[in-house]
Design a protein around this motif. Structure first.
Motif, short mmCIF file in Angstrom:
data_model
loop_
_atom_site.label_atom_id
_atom_site.label_comp_id
_atom_site.label_asym_id
_atom_site.label_seq_id
_atom_site.Cartn_x
_atom_site.Cartn_y
_atom_site.Cartn_z
N ALA A 14 0.81 -1.23 0.00
CA ALA A 14 0.00 0.00 0.00
C ALA A 14 0.84 1.28 0.00
N THR A 15 2.15 1.15 -0.04
CA THR A 15 3.03 2.31 -0.08
C THR A 15 3.20 2.72 -1.54
N PRO A 16 2.64 3.87 -1.93
CA PRO A 16 2.66 4.25 -3.35
C PRO A 16 4.03 4.75 -3.81
N PRO A 17 4.25 4.73 -5.12
CA PRO A 17 5.49 5.28 -5.67
C PRO A 17 5.66 6.73 -5.24
N GLY A 18 6.92 7.09 -4.95
CA GLY A 18 7.23 8.45 -4.54
C GLY A 18 7.15 8.68 -3.05
N PHE A 19 6.77 7.65 -2.30
CA PHE A 19 6.66 7.75 -0.85
C PHE A 19 7.41 6.61 -0.19
N VAL A 20 7.71 6.77 1.09
CA VAL A 20 8.35 5.71 1.87
C VAL A 20 7.59 5.53 3.18
N ARG A 21 7.82 4.39 3.78
CA ARG A 21 7.39 4.09 5.14
C ARG A 21 8.61 3.54 5.87
N THR A 22 8.53 3.56 7.19
CA THR A 22 9.61 2.98 7.99
C THR A 22 9.27 1.56 8.37
N ARG A 50 10.70 0.82 -0.86
CA ARG A 50 10.00 1.96 -0.27
C ARG A 50 9.99 1.94 1.26
N ILE A 51 10.65 0.94 1.84
CA ILE A 51 10.71 0.83 3.29
C ILE A 51 12.13 1.19 3.72
N ARG A 65 18.55 3.24 -3.30
CA ARG A 65 18.53 4.68 -3.62
C ARG A 65 18.16 4.90 -5.08
N ARG A 66 18.75 4.14 -5.98
CA ARG A 66 18.44 4.30 -7.40
C ARG A 66 16.94 4.08 -7.67
N LEU A 67 16.37 3.05 -7.06
CA LEU A 67 14.95 2.77 -7.26
C LEU A 67 14.08 3.91 -6.70
N LEU A 68 14.45 4.42 -5.54
CA LEU A 68 13.68 5.51 -4.95
C LEU A 68 13.81 6.79 -5.76
N GLU A 69 15.00 7.08 -6.22
CA GLU A 69 15.22 8.29 -7.03
C GLU A 69 14.40 8.23 -8.31
N ARG A 70 14.29 7.05 -8.92
CA ARG A 70 13.49 6.90 -10.14
C ARG A 70 12.02 7.25 -9.88
N GLU A 71 11.58 7.05 -8.65
CA GLU A 71 10.19 7.35 -8.28
C GLU A 71 10.02 8.79 -7.79
N GLY A 72 11.12 9.53 -7.73
CA GLY A 72 11.04 10.92 -7.33
C GLY A 72 11.11 11.16 -5.82
N VAL A 73 11.56 10.18 -5.07
CA VAL A 73 11.71 10.35 -3.62
C VAL A 73 12.87 11.31 -3.36
N PRO A 74 12.64 12.38 -2.59
CA PRO A 74 13.70 13.35 -2.33
C PRO A 74 14.69 12.87 -1.26
N PHE A 75 15.92 13.25 -1.45
CA PHE A 75 16.99 12.91 -0.51
C PHE A 75 17.60 14.18 0.05
N GLY A 77 21.21 14.66 1.40
CA GLY A 77 22.48 13.95 1.58
C GLY A 77 22.28 12.47 1.28
N GLY A 78 22.70 11.63 2.20
CA GLY A 78 22.60 10.20 2.00
C GLY A 78 21.32 9.57 2.52
N ARG A 79 20.39 10.39 2.97
CA ARG A 79 19.15 9.86 3.56
C ARG A 79 17.92 10.41 2.85
N VAL A 80 16.84 9.64 2.93
CA VAL A 80 15.56 10.11 2.41
C VAL A 80 15.12 11.31 3.24
N ASP A 81 14.59 12.32 2.58
CA ASP A 81 14.01 13.46 3.27
C ASP A 81 12.65 13.01 3.81
N MET A 82 12.65 12.59 5.06
CA MET A 82 11.46 11.98 5.66
C MET A 82 10.30 12.96 5.79
N ARG A 83 10.58 14.24 5.96
CA ARG A 83 9.49 15.21 6.07
C ARG A 83 8.72 15.32 4.77
N ALA A 84 9.40 15.12 3.66
CA ALA A 84 8.75 15.25 2.35
C ALA A 84 8.23 13.91 1.82
#
Length: 89
Positions: A14-22, A50-51, A65-75, A77-84
């Motif tokens: 249920a985690t859509p492209p462009g988003f992450v969950r912990t 996405r997790i 990281r490559r897979l997340l970047e392809r989906e437009g997940v913002p970073f 530095g070396g971490r996902v920008d969790m606020r976004a």
């Protein structure tokens, strides 16, 4: 136990492209269990990438990281920008 595993996998699916969950999001109160479920799942339809860890760091490094970047997940530095990128519940 099977129901608990399936609940984790449902949250991952249920985690859509462009988003992450912990790991804690997919397995409340037992994030390591969530990680174990993902490590034992070999279904290519599960969007495991996405997790992420609660601090936005990646368990699977550059490949993730490559897979997340392809989906437009913002970073940041070396971490996902969790606020976004963190999926609001």
């Amino acid at each position: 136990m099977a129901d608990r595993r399936e609940a984790v996998l449902q949250r991952v699916r249920a985690t859509p492209p462009g988003f992450v969950r912990t790991y804690g999001d997919i397995s409340p109160g037992a994030p390591r269990f969530g990680g174990q479920v993902l490590s034992e799942t070999h279904d290519p339809e599960i969007p495991w990438h996405r997790i992420v860890r609660a601090d936005g760091s990646l368990a699977k490094g550059d490949r993730q990281r490559r897979l997340l970047e392809r989906e437009g997940v913002p970073f940041a530095g070396g971490r996902v920008d969790m606020r976004a990128a963190r999926l609001p519940d």
